[in-house]
Design a protein around this motif. Structure first.
Motif, short mmCIF file in Angstrom:
data_model
loop_
_atom_site.label_atom_id
_atom_site.label_comp_id
_atom_site.label_asym_id
_atom_site.label_seq_id
_atom_site.Cartn_x
_atom_site.Cartn_y
_atom_site.Cartn_z
N MET A 72 1.63 -3.66 -2.35
CA MET A 72 1.98 -2.32 -2.82
C MET A 72 0.79 -1.38 -2.60
O MET A 72 0.11 -0.96 -3.53
N ASP A 73 0.57 -1.08 -1.33
CA ASP A 73 -0.54 -0.20 -0.96
C ASP A 73 -0.05 1.10 -0.30
O ASP A 73 -0.84 1.91 0.15
N GLY A 74 1.27 1.26 -0.24
CA GLY A 74 1.84 2.48 0.30
C GLY A 74 2.09 2.49 1.78
O GLY A 74 2.55 3.49 2.33
N THR A 75 1.82 1.35 2.46
CA THR A 75 1.93 1.33 3.91
C THR A 75 3.15 0.58 4.44
O THR A 75 3.55 0.78 5.58
N CYS A 76 3.74 -0.29 3.63
CA CYS A 76 4.89 -1.09 4.04
C CYS A 76 4.60 -1.89 5.32
O CYS A 76 5.34 -1.85 6.29
N VAL A 77 3.48 -2.60 5.30
CA VAL A 77 3.11 -3.50 6.40
C VAL A 77 3.20 -4.93 5.90
O VAL A 77 2.32 -5.37 5.15
N PRO A 78 4.25 -5.67 6.27
CA PRO A 78 4.39 -7.04 5.78
C PRO A 78 3.65 -8.05 6.67
O PRO A 78 3.58 -7.90 7.89
N TYR A 79 3.14 -9.09 6.00
CA TYR A 79 2.49 -10.20 6.69
C TYR A 79 3.15 -11.50 6.24
O TYR A 79 3.79 -11.57 5.18
N SER A 80 2.96 -12.55 7.02
CA SER A 80 3.58 -13.83 6.72
C SER A 80 3.07 -14.40 5.41
O SER A 80 1.89 -14.34 5.10
N GLY A 132 -2.75 3.55 14.68
CA GLY A 132 -1.82 2.94 15.62
C GLY A 132 -2.27 1.65 16.26
O GLY A 132 -1.76 1.29 17.33
N SER A 133 -3.21 0.94 15.67
CA SER A 133 -3.62 -0.34 16.25
C SER A 133 -2.50 -1.36 16.14
O SER A 133 -1.58 -1.22 15.33
N ALA A 134 -2.58 -2.41 16.92
CA ALA A 134 -1.53 -3.43 16.96
C ALA A 134 -1.53 -4.26 15.68
O ALA A 134 -2.58 -4.49 15.07
N TRP A 135 -0.33 -4.70 15.30
CA TRP A 135 -0.19 -5.56 14.13
C TRP A 135 -0.77 -6.93 14.42
O TRP A 135 -0.49 -7.54 15.45
N VAL A 136 -1.58 -7.41 13.51
CA VAL A 136 -2.12 -8.77 13.56
C VAL A 136 -1.80 -9.42 12.23
O VAL A 136 -2.08 -8.86 11.17
N ASP A 137 -1.22 -10.60 12.29
CA ASP A 137 -0.80 -11.27 11.06
C ASP A 137 -2.01 -11.70 10.25
O ASP A 137 -2.77 -12.58 10.65
N ARG A 138 -2.20 -11.08 9.11
CA ARG A 138 -3.32 -11.40 8.25
C ARG A 138 -2.97 -12.47 7.21
O ARG A 138 -3.85 -13.00 6.54
N TYR A 159 -6.73 -2.02 3.40
CA TYR A 159 -7.51 -1.10 4.23
C TYR A 159 -7.13 -1.26 5.70
O TYR A 159 -6.99 -0.28 6.44
N LYS A 160 -6.94 -2.52 6.14
CA LYS A 160 -6.52 -2.77 7.52
C LYS A 160 -5.14 -2.19 7.78
O LYS A 160 -4.87 -1.65 8.86
N SER A 161 -4.24 -2.28 6.77
CA SER A 161 -2.89 -1.75 6.93
C SER A 161 -2.91 -0.23 7.05
O SER A 161 -2.22 0.35 7.90
#
Length: 542
Positions: free
Chosen positions: A277-285, A340-346, A331-333
């Protein structure tokens, strides 16, 4: 006593005594004109760019006159710093004359406009008063959004406003934006949050791009989108959320979506992803070491997140992020969204529940019976200090609930409950809710055509609300389950009658009963809403 005062008092006494003594009974009666005033309270949707105008037309009825040529009409309007329908005359100022009154609603007007009509009889000066107001309905604030399917199409509907004034829309993307619904697939889930993101991170690290604004997520079987509730504009769509499967060219097969206090769970084609819940909606595995557990349920409490691994029949957990953690994955998200950097599974690491050193668990969270289906994990109690893993066995009429604690003074696994269900309840389709507003071990269940309160400690199930007998209640959600205020005790209920959906709003007491107040169970639209078959609802406000 002064002489003039004494003389005045004596004169009054003589007058009163004389009146009492010389009652001859010959009175003259004079008919007095009476006036009855009726004025509607018009509703106006808050203008976004251009002012709007509304005309108030009172209905006048007199006891001794026809027409209204014998009357004067004076309109007063509420002052800026006063509340509509005030009983204080000093809160009003002159506005207009004449029977009809035109009121301008300014663009961006949010407060109701109070008016007072003063009707004066020209013959004798007798006056009558009537209060009214122009109700301002804010666009989608507050609002019950409704995800439904109508004539084979997935739509987003809305009930905008509140029981005392609201508008209904079957397809807000068509009516509000003249656009098609932004996703393909069958309706799956809907969730909104007033603070989508972290206020703390925004206040400390706002310069890094963190935000905490209203947000809503729409999920279907074939896609997901984060939208701004007030405008319905899509901020991020499927390819910008489910990065891994879209990058691999795989078809989206979304099975689960859930938003909770500390993040969002998405299960796509069997694989679980989690967005903080950081406001970015970037999901990781979701990962345990180098493995990807099969997650079927998720819930967030005060400071911990619980997951259920359905393949290995056990609960897993992870701590909620503290402020210092926002230097890491969030911060990475944010950086990825900004640059616009590429998604990397963190990876979002989870681990076994374990046991506190000095407190013994009431049950083993690593050995849940294999025939038990854990359908959801919900948080309740003060500040979300208790979590409840809800399970059932196929064909059984008994609910099994595992209680976890976020408190340092209790074991992780506090209690295990079994509760017998009414005969009409099908646990495989039942939906559950809890709220921080209820301190006791209370759950709320939507099943069959009813909403029930489940008292875990007393092994008691109490009916709270019943829809029509041919209805199927599909979901029950609190306006804001993360508060103990009235939003935490007000519940929205959606039910379907065939291919037609309805929404009801319930006001509950602190003990979980239906309140003894007007509109305690308010059926929007009086049974005539334009919704198709409802899949989910959510409440949005700013």
């Amino acid at each position: 006593m002064k002489p003039q005062i004494i003389r005045f008092a004596l004169a009054c006494a003589v007058f009163v005594l004389a009146g009492c003594y010389e009652d001859k009974g010959n009175y003259d009666y004079h008919d007095v004109n009476g006036v009855k005033i009726e004025i509607d309270e018009p509703q106006v949707r808050m203008p976004k760019s251009d002012d709007a105008e509304v005309t108030l037309k009172p209905i006048i009825a007199q006891t001794m006159a026809m027409g209204d040529e014998n009357l004067d009409f004076q309109w007063l309007i509420i002052k800026e710093d006063a509340k509509a329908l005030s009983d204080n005359m000093n809160d009003y100022m002159p506005y207009a004359k004449g029977k009809e009154c035109k009121v301008t609603v300014k663009a961006g007007q949010t407060d109701n406009i109070g008016l007072l009509l003063v009707v004066t009889d020209k013959a004798n000066g007798t006056q009558w008063y009537k209060k009214t107001q122009v109700k301002i309905v804010k666009p989608f604030n507050p609002c019950w959004f409704v995800l439904h399917e109508k004539e084979g199409k997935t739509m987003l509907g809305a009930i905008e406003g509140a029981p005392d004034g609201y508008f209904v829309y079957a397809d807000v993307y068509k009516s509000e934006r003249n656009e098609p619904f932004p996703l393909q697939g069958k309706p799956l889930a809907l969730a909104a949050r007033k603070v989508y993101g972290s206020k703390e991170a925004t206040s400390v690290f706002g310069f890094l791009g963190f935000s905490a604004n209203p947000g809503m997520v729409i999920a279907t079987t074939k896609g997901v989108a984060l939208v701004t509730p007030s405008t319905l504009a899509v901020k991020y769509s499927t390819e910008k959320i489910l990065f891994e499967p879209t990058a691999d060219g795989k078809q989206i097969k979304l099975q689960t979506y859930k938003m909770d206090a500390h993040g969002e769970l998405l299960v796509n084609d069997g694989k679980a992803y989690f967005a903080h819940m950081d406001g970015t909606c970037v999901p990781y595995s979701v990962k345990e070491g180098d493995k990807y557990p099969t997650i079927s349920a998720y819930g967030a409490g005060q400071n911990v997140l619980y997951f259920y691994d359905s393949q290995n029949h056990r609960f897993l957990k992870r701590p909620a992020f503290g402020l210092s953690d926002f230097y890491g994955t969030p911060y990475k998200s944010v950086s990825m969204r900004r640059y616009g950097s590429a998604w990397v599974d963190r990876g979002v690491p989870v681990r076994p529940v374990g046991q506190r050193d000095t407190y013994v668990n009431a049950f083993n969270p690593d050995t849940i019976p294999a025939d038990l289906t854990i359908t959801d994990i919900v948080a309740g109690g003060a500040y979300g200090s208790q979590l409840y893993g809800i399970g059932y066995r196929t064909g059984s009429k008994q609910l099994t609930v595992y209680k976890f604690s976020c408190r340092d003074t209790e074991p992780h696994c506090v209690a295990q409950y079994t509760v017998n269900m009414p005969s009409e309840v099908d646990l495989s389709t039942a939906k559950f809710a809890a709220s921080y507003a209820f301190s006791a071990d209370l759950l709320f269940m939507a099943a069959a055509n009813k909403v029930y309160r489940v008292d875990l400690k007393r092994n008691k199930v109490v009916e709270v609300y019943a829809a029509p007998s041919d209805a199927q209640v599909v979901c029950a959600k609190f306006k804001n389950r993360e508060t103990a205020e009235i939003l935490g005790t007000t519940m929205g209920v959606a039910y379907n009658q065939g291919d037609k959906g309805m929404v009801v709003e319930l006001k509950l007491t602190a003990s979980g009963d239906l309140a003894h107040v007007s509109n305690a169970s308010f059926v929007y639209g009086n049974g005539s809403l334009p919704f198709g078959k409802i899949a989910d609802i959510t409440y949005s406000y700013e």
